[in-house]
Write an enzyme that holds these catalytic residues in place. Structure first.
Site, PDB file in Angstrom:
ATOM      1  N   ALA A 143       4.608  -5.646   5.795  1.00  0.00           N
ATOM      2  CA  ALA A 143       5.707  -5.235   4.913  1.00  0.00           C
ATOM      3  C   ALA A 143       5.550  -5.950   3.579  1.00  0.00           C
ATOM      4  O   ALA A 143       5.306  -7.159   3.538  1.00  0.00           O
ATOM      5  CB  ALA A 143       7.044  -5.612   5.546  1.00  0.00           C
ATOM      6  N   LYS A 144       5.689  -5.183   2.502  1.00  0.00           N
ATOM      7  CA  LYS A 144       5.653  -5.803   1.173  1.00  0.00           C
ATOM      8  C   LYS A 144       7.101  -6.127   0.817  1.00  0.00           C
ATOM      9  O   LYS A 144       7.815  -5.326   0.212  1.00  0.00           O
ATOM     10  CB  LYS A 144       5.019  -4.848   0.161  1.00  0.00           C
ATOM     11  CG  LYS A 144       4.706  -5.468  -1.178  1.00  0.00           C
ATOM     12  CD  LYS A 144       3.873  -4.525  -2.027  1.00  0.00           C
ATOM     13  CE  LYS A 144       3.744  -4.973  -3.467  1.00  0.00           C
ATOM     14  NZ  LYS A 144       2.972  -6.189  -3.678  1.00  0.00           N
ATOM     15  N   THR A 145       7.531  -7.282   1.301  1.00  0.00           N
ATOM     16  CA  THR A 145       8.929  -7.678   1.133  1.00  0.00           C
ATOM     17  C   THR A 145       9.033  -8.850   0.165  1.00  0.00           C
ATOM     18  O   THR A 145       8.132  -9.702   0.113  1.00  0.00           O
ATOM     19  CB  THR A 145       9.526  -8.054   2.507  1.00  0.00           C
ATOM     20  OG1 THR A 145      10.803  -8.620   2.318  1.00  0.00           O
ATOM     21  CG2 THR A 145       8.674  -9.055   3.245  1.00  0.00           C
TER      22      THR A 145
END
Ligand SMILES: Cc1ncc(COP(=O)(O)O)c(C=O)c1O
Length: 323
Positions: A157-159
């Site tokens: 996840a690109k969080t």
């Protein structure tokens, strides 16, 4: 236009940059509850073209799913909103930052009751580590900070919260005079840079760490692997021990921001002859040729933005233009 000017898309409306505000009590400010993307569009001879915007949108929605966020807009809506925002700002080339975040409701840790808002920011962003580095390479160190262990912070996840780790890696590197840090995973295998994936070359074989090495699955990484195979190179995704860095013939970073940037030293040990290596140069050339529309877009990676430009290069295997 530069950072700080133009229009920002916020929850369906285009607003002036200075008016794109959120409340200090927003969940995202306190708990990093946002997922986002970083894409680019380029000024090509056939017009302004976004590079793999659909793949970026897929990753955005994957990231949102991992964090149980349901955006109020569909993937197609946000994709179209990116194109609309580029047109509204009349950019020929820019960096594209869609962000989906938990807004203002309550400040309990539980994000589930908090609304999921969305925004799209654009700005001009040149070579991330400097123009000169694209040719001469960068000096990097192995970070004393590891990437998040499996089953802690999901790296697929690109969080926003993952960038707290990236910031530690980056600050340590620049404070000590390096351009970047390379993080290992918690088992000690090579992972990635603070905001870019890593490739090594040894004996003409191109290596990159797999998704199980706590990396963000980069879209540039995927593109470079594809281009390397197109050029006939053997590409291996495998766990790489730290010392592979020191004995590599070539090393380079890839990412939307850094594009393809050679690494000339790691921990003050010279890589290869200390200059951009021939395979790095070939892959850099292939990548720049595609993004700048100088060669046939045979993978259907470019999507043209403005009226009168081709919607999408017609090529074998290319997906058709969205309606
Ligand atoms: C931690 C990290 N790894 C890798 C990348 C490269 O990903 P991409 O090529 O999709 O930009 C990025 C870029 O945002 C990143 O932040």
């Amino acid at each position: 236009m530069s950072f700080g000017t133009g229009k920002i898309w916020m929850n369906g409306s285009l607003v002036n940059w200075g008016d794109a505000k959120i409340h200090i009590g927003s969940h995202v400010v306190h708990y990093g509850s946002a997922v986002f993307e970083g894409a680019r569009c380029y000024d090509t001879p056939r017009g302004t073209a976004c590079f793999r915007l659909d793949t970026h949108m897929t990753r955005l929605f994957d990231s949102a799913k991992i964090y149980r966020m349901e955006p109020a807009y569909s993937k197609a809506d946000l994709h179209n909103a990116v194109l609309e925002t580029i047109r509204a700002n009349q950019y020929k080339a820019c960096y594209i930052r869609p962000i989906v975040y938990r807004g203002y409701h309550t400040l309990g840790v539980n994000p589930l009751p908090v609304p999921v808002d969305a925004a799209i920011l654009l700005w001009e962003w040149g070579a991330y580590l400097g123009e000169d580095c694209l040719t001469n390479g960068v000096d990097v160190r192995v970070s004393s900070w590891a990437r998040a262990a499996a089953n802690t912070f999901p790296t697929l996840a690109k969080t926003s919260s993952n960038y707290a780790n990236s910031a530690l890696i980056k600050m340590e590197a620049i404070t000590e005079g390096y351009s970047e840090g390379i993080a290992l995973d918690t088992a000690g295998y090579i992972s990635e840079g603070s905001g870019q994936n890593l490739f090594l070359v040894r004996n003409n074989i191109v290596y990159t760490p797999p998704v199980t090495a706590s990396i963000l699955p980069g879209i540039t990484r995927d593109s470079v692997m594809t281009l390397a195979k197109d050029l006939g190179f053997t590409v291996r995704e495998e766990m790489l021990p730290r010392e592979m860095l020191y004995i590599a013939d070539e090393a380079f970073f890839v990412g939307t921001a850094v594009e393809v940037t050679p690494i000339r030293s790691v921990d003050k040990m010279q890589i290869g002859n200390g200059r951009r290596g021939p395979i790095t140069e070939a892959l850099q050339q292939a990548f720049f040729d595609v993004i700048n529309g100088r060669i046939e877009d045979k993978h259907g990676w470019l999507e043209y933005v403005y009226e009168g430009e081709p919607r999408r290069a017609a090529a074998a295997g290319a997906r058709t233009a969205r309606a």
